[in-house]
Design a protein around this motif. Structure first.
Motif, PDB file in Angstrom:
ATOM      1  N   TYR A  18       0.830  -1.213   0.000  1.00  0.00           N
ATOM      2  CA  TYR A  18       0.000   0.000   0.000  1.00  0.00           C
ATOM      3  C   TYR A  18       0.863   1.262   0.000  1.00  0.00           C
ATOM      4  CZ  TYR A  18      -3.198   3.627   1.494  1.00  0.00           C
ATOM      5  OH  TYR A  18      -3.908   4.796   1.592  1.00  0.00           O
ATOM      6  N   THR A  19       1.861   1.303   0.887  1.00  0.00           N
ATOM      7  CA  THR A  19       2.701   2.501   0.943  1.00  0.00           C
ATOM      8  C   THR A  19       3.542   2.657  -0.321  1.00  0.00           C
ATOM      9  OG1 THR A  19       4.469   1.365   2.144  1.00  0.00           O
ATOM     10  CG2 THR A  19       2.815   2.544   3.461  1.00  0.00           C
ATOM     11  N   ASP A  20       3.914   1.539  -0.943  1.00  0.00           N
ATOM     12  CA  ASP A  20       4.682   1.633  -2.182  1.00  0.00           C
ATOM     13  C   ASP A  20       3.821   2.178  -3.310  1.00  0.00           C
ATOM     14  OD1 ASP A  20       7.042   1.476  -3.603  1.00  0.00           O
ATOM     15  OD2 ASP A  20       6.785  -0.622  -4.159  1.00  0.00           O
ATOM     16  N   VAL A  21       2.563   1.783  -3.351  1.00  0.00           N
ATOM     17  CA  VAL A  21       1.655   2.298  -4.384  1.00  0.00           C
ATOM     18  C   VAL A  21       1.330   3.771  -4.135  1.00  0.00           C
ATOM     19  CG1 VAL A  21      -0.709   2.154  -5.282  1.00  0.00           C
ATOM     20  CG2 VAL A  21       0.639   0.074  -4.998  1.00  0.00           C
ATOM     21  N   THR A  22       1.037   4.122  -2.904  1.00  0.00           N
ATOM     22  CA  THR A  22       0.560   5.476  -2.625  1.00  0.00           C
ATOM     23  C   THR A  22       1.672   6.508  -2.478  1.00  0.00           C
ATOM     24  OG1 THR A  22       0.466   5.013  -0.245  1.00  0.00           O
ATOM     25  CG2 THR A  22      -1.558   4.673  -1.524  1.00  0.00           C
ATOM     26  N   ARG A  23       2.836   6.076  -1.943  1.00  0.00           N
ATOM     27  CA  ARG A  23       3.899   7.049  -1.700  1.00  0.00           C
ATOM     28  C   ARG A  23       5.220   6.688  -2.354  1.00  0.00           C
ATOM     29  NH1 ARG A  23       4.177   7.997   4.547  1.00  0.00           N
ATOM     30  NH2 ARG A  23       5.029   5.931   4.295  1.00  0.00           N
ATOM     31  N   ARG A  24       5.278   5.553  -3.000  1.00  0.00           N
ATOM     32  CA  ARG A  24       6.498   5.041  -3.623  1.00  0.00           C
ATOM     33  C   ARG A  24       7.647   4.926  -2.624  1.00  0.00           C
ATOM     34  NH1 ARG A  24       3.217   4.120  -7.137  1.00  0.00           N
ATOM     35  NH2 ARG A  24       3.604   4.203  -9.359  1.00  0.00           N
ATOM     36  N   ALA A 102       8.861 -12.132  -9.901  1.00  0.00           N
ATOM     37  CA  ALA A 102       9.109 -11.722 -11.286  1.00  0.00           C
ATOM     38  C   ALA A 102       7.827 -11.775 -12.118  1.00  0.00           C
ATOM     39  CB  ALA A 102      10.183 -12.611 -11.915  1.00  0.00           C
ATOM     40  N   MET A 103       7.019 -12.809 -11.919  1.00  0.00           N
ATOM     41  CA  MET A 103       5.775 -12.921 -12.691  1.00  0.00           C
ATOM     42  C   MET A 103       4.789 -11.817 -12.322  1.00  0.00           C
ATOM     43  SD  MET A 103       5.385 -17.125 -12.906  1.00  0.00           S
ATOM     44  CE  MET A 103       3.905 -17.065 -12.034  1.00  0.00           C
ATOM     45  N   VAL A 104       4.610 -11.560 -11.032  1.00  0.00           N
ATOM     46  CA  VAL A 104       3.693 -10.508 -10.607  1.00  0.00           C
ATOM     47  C   VAL A 104       4.233  -9.145 -11.023  1.00  0.00           C
ATOM     48  CG1 VAL A 104       2.607  -9.376  -8.617  1.00  0.00           C
ATOM     49  CG2 VAL A 104       2.753 -11.876  -8.706  1.00  0.00           C
ATOM     50  N   GLY A 105       5.534  -8.944 -10.889  1.00  0.00           N
ATOM     51  CA  GLY A 105       6.142  -7.688 -11.323  1.00  0.00           C
ATOM     52  C   GLY A 105       5.986  -7.470 -12.816  1.00  0.00           C
ATOM     53  N   GLY A 106       6.133  -8.533 -13.598  1.00  0.00           N
ATOM     54  CA  GLY A 106       5.931  -8.430 -15.044  1.00  0.00           C
ATOM     55  C   GLY A 106       4.494  -8.086 -15.387  1.00  0.00           C
ATOM     56  N   ALA A 107       3.558  -8.722 -14.699  1.00  0.00           N
ATOM     57  CA  ALA A 107       2.137  -8.416 -14.932  1.00  0.00           C
ATOM     58  C   ALA A 107       1.831  -6.969 -14.544  1.00  0.00           C
ATOM     59  CB  ALA A 107       1.251  -9.381 -14.145  1.00  0.00           C
ATOM     60  N   LEU A 108       2.416  -6.515 -13.460  1.00  0.00           N
ATOM     61  CA  LEU A 108       2.229  -5.135 -13.024  1.00  0.00           C
ATOM     62  C   LEU A 108       2.800  -4.161 -14.058  1.00  0.00           C
ATOM     63  CD1 LEU A 108       1.255  -3.330 -10.685  1.00  0.00           C
ATOM     64  CD2 LEU A 108       3.511  -3.621  -9.645  1.00  0.00           C
ATOM     65  N   LEU A 110       3.226  -4.743 -17.275  1.00  0.00           N
ATOM     66  CA  LEU A 110       2.347  -4.771 -18.457  1.00  0.00           C
ATOM     67  C   LEU A 110       1.080  -3.965 -18.222  1.00  0.00           C
ATOM     68  CD1 LEU A 110       2.684  -8.485 -19.624  1.00  0.00           C
ATOM     69  CD2 LEU A 110       3.569  -6.445 -20.760  1.00  0.00           C
ATOM     70  N   GLY A 111       0.543  -4.049 -17.024  1.00  0.00           N
ATOM     71  CA  GLY A 111      -0.643  -3.260 -16.688  1.00  0.00           C
ATOM     72  C   GLY A 111      -0.365  -1.766 -16.747  1.00  0.00           C
ATOM     73  N   MET A 112       0.794  -1.363 -16.260  1.00  0.00           N
ATOM     74  CA  MET A 112       1.146   0.060 -16.311  1.00  0.00           C
ATOM     75  C   MET A 112       1.359   0.526 -17.744  1.00  0.00           C
ATOM     76  SD  MET A 112       3.529   0.690 -12.959  1.00  0.00           S
ATOM     77  CE  MET A 112       3.647   2.452 -13.272  1.00  0.00           C
ATOM     78  N   ILE A 113       1.967  -0.316 -18.560  1.00  0.00           N
ATOM     79  CA  ILE A 113       2.162   0.032 -19.975  1.00  0.00           C
ATOM     80  C   ILE A 113       0.818   0.144 -20.673  1.00  0.00           C
ATOM     81  CG2 ILE A 113       3.034  -0.842 -22.185  1.00  0.00           C
ATOM     82  CD1 ILE A 113       5.403  -2.033 -20.539  1.00  0.00           C
ATOM     83  N   ALA A 114      -0.074  -0.807 -20.408  1.00  0.00           N
ATOM     84  CA  ALA A 114      -1.410  -0.766 -21.021  1.00  0.00           C
ATOM     85  C   ALA A 114      -2.148   0.498 -20.591  1.00  0.00           C
ATOM     86  CB  ALA A 114      -2.204  -2.010 -20.638  1.00  0.00           C
ATOM     87  N   TYR A 115      -2.026   0.857 -19.324  1.00  0.00           N
ATOM     88  CA  TYR A 115      -2.683   2.069 -18.838  1.00  0.00           C
ATOM     89  C   TYR A 115      -2.123   3.301 -19.553  1.00  0.00           C
ATOM     90  CZ  TYR A 115      -3.949   5.978 -15.869  1.00  0.00           C
ATOM     91  OH  TYR A 115      -4.409   7.190 -15.412  1.00  0.00           O
ATOM     92  N   GLN A 116      -0.809   3.357 -19.695  1.00  0.00           N
ATOM     93  CA  GLN A 116      -0.201   4.501 -20.381  1.00  0.00           C
ATOM     94  C   GLN A 116      -0.663   4.578 -21.836  1.00  0.00           C
ATOM     95  OE1 GLN A 116       3.961   3.874 -19.706  1.00  0.00           O
ATOM     96  NE2 GLN A 116       3.953   5.076 -17.813  1.00  0.00           N
ATOM     97  N   ARG A 117      -0.782   3.442 -22.492  1.00  0.00           N
ATOM     98  CA  ARG A 117      -1.249   3.425 -23.888  1.00  0.00           C
ATOM     99  C   ARG A 117      -2.707   3.874 -23.956  1.00  0.00           C
ATOM    100  NH1 ARG A 117       3.528   3.354 -24.806  1.00  0.00           N
ATOM    101  NH2 ARG A 117       4.657   1.585 -25.628  1.00  0.00           N
ATOM    102  N   LEU A 118      -3.503   3.437 -23.010  1.00  0.00           N
ATOM    103  CA  LEU A 118      -4.905   3.816 -22.960  1.00  0.00           C
ATOM    104  C   LEU A 118      -5.040   5.327 -22.743  1.00  0.00           C
ATOM    105  CD1 LEU A 118      -7.865   2.803 -22.912  1.00  0.00           C
ATOM    106  CD2 LEU A 118      -7.632   2.637 -20.433  1.00  0.00           C
ATOM    107  N   GLY A 143       7.150  -3.147  -4.761  1.00  0.00           N
ATOM    108  CA  GLY A 143       6.777  -3.692  -3.456  1.00  0.00           C
ATOM    109  C   GLY A 143       5.491  -4.502  -3.512  1.00  0.00           C
ATOM    110  N   VAL A 144       4.633  -4.179  -4.474  1.00  0.00           N
ATOM    111  CA  VAL A 144       3.392  -4.938  -4.650  1.00  0.00           C
ATOM    112  C   VAL A 144       3.717  -6.380  -5.057  1.00  0.00           C
ATOM    113  CG1 VAL A 144       1.277  -5.126  -6.024  1.00  0.00           C
ATOM    114  CG2 VAL A 144       2.068  -2.875  -5.253  1.00  0.00           C
ATOM    115  N   ALA A 145       4.632  -6.532  -5.997  1.00  0.00           N
ATOM    116  CA  ALA A 145       5.020  -7.871  -6.457  1.00  0.00           C
ATOM    117  C   ALA A 145       5.729  -8.646  -5.350  1.00  0.00           C
ATOM    118  CB  ALA A 145       5.930  -7.756  -7.687  1.00  0.00           C
TER     119      ALA A 145
END
Length: 161
Positions: A18-24, A102-108, A110-118, A143-145
């Motif tokens: 949570y803190t990594d997402v909200t405050r990095r 690594a798998m969760v980080g990769g999915a994360l 990809l999600g960020m890239i997709a969001y940026q493209r959107l 930290g999420v991964a």
């Protein structure tokens, strides 16, 4: 080891995510508390070589990832959190932990890239100063991964006991 310790460690990992997402940032008290909680939890199991190996694994993980930090590949909080989780998963779970991270980080990623493209396609959905408007690309809250992988491996290890 009682389930309450695994649940407590998982709660700390959720706070780290949570803190990594909200405050990095991953506050130092989280990996320190994870280490202290591991030591306390170890009192509930017989002292054997797995306890020593856990500390050796965590030390090696910290040293290797400190090099990644020196090259600006990982943040300092990520390094400390991974070392603290490595202590919990030990030698038996370290490869699984790295693979899931690594798998969760990769999915994360990809999600960020997709969001940026959107956002580039639908710029109206952008808050002022967001990605796609010339602002620097956002950092990946790894930290999420780490937290997700740590919870998965710790719970799986506890279930197999």
């Amino acid at each position: 080891m009682p389930l309450s310790f695994v649940i407590s460690a998982s709660g700390l990992l959720a706070i780290a995510a949570y803190t990594d997402v909200t405050r990095r940032i991953i506050p130092n008290w989280i990996p320190i508390t994870l280490i202290l909680l591991f030591i306390a939890a170890s009192a509930f199991r017989p002292l054997d070589s797995s306890f020593v190996y856990s500390f050796l694994v965590a030390s090696v993980v910290f040293l290797v990832l400190a090099v990644a930090f020196a090259f600006n590949i990982l943040g300092g909080g990520d390094v400390k959190l991974m070392a603290a989780v490595a202590l919990w998963v030990g030698l038996a779970g370290i490869l699984e932990f790295f693979l899931i991270t690594a798998m969760v980080g990769g999915a994360l990623a990809l999600g960020m890239i997709a969001y940026q493209r959107l956002v580039l396609v639908f710029p109206i959905a952008l808050p002022a100063g967001s990605a796609g408007t010339g602002a620097p690309a956002p950092t990946l809250p790894y930290g999420v991964a780490i937290a997700a992988a740590g919870c998965i491996v710790m719970i799986a290890q506890h279930a197999s006991l």
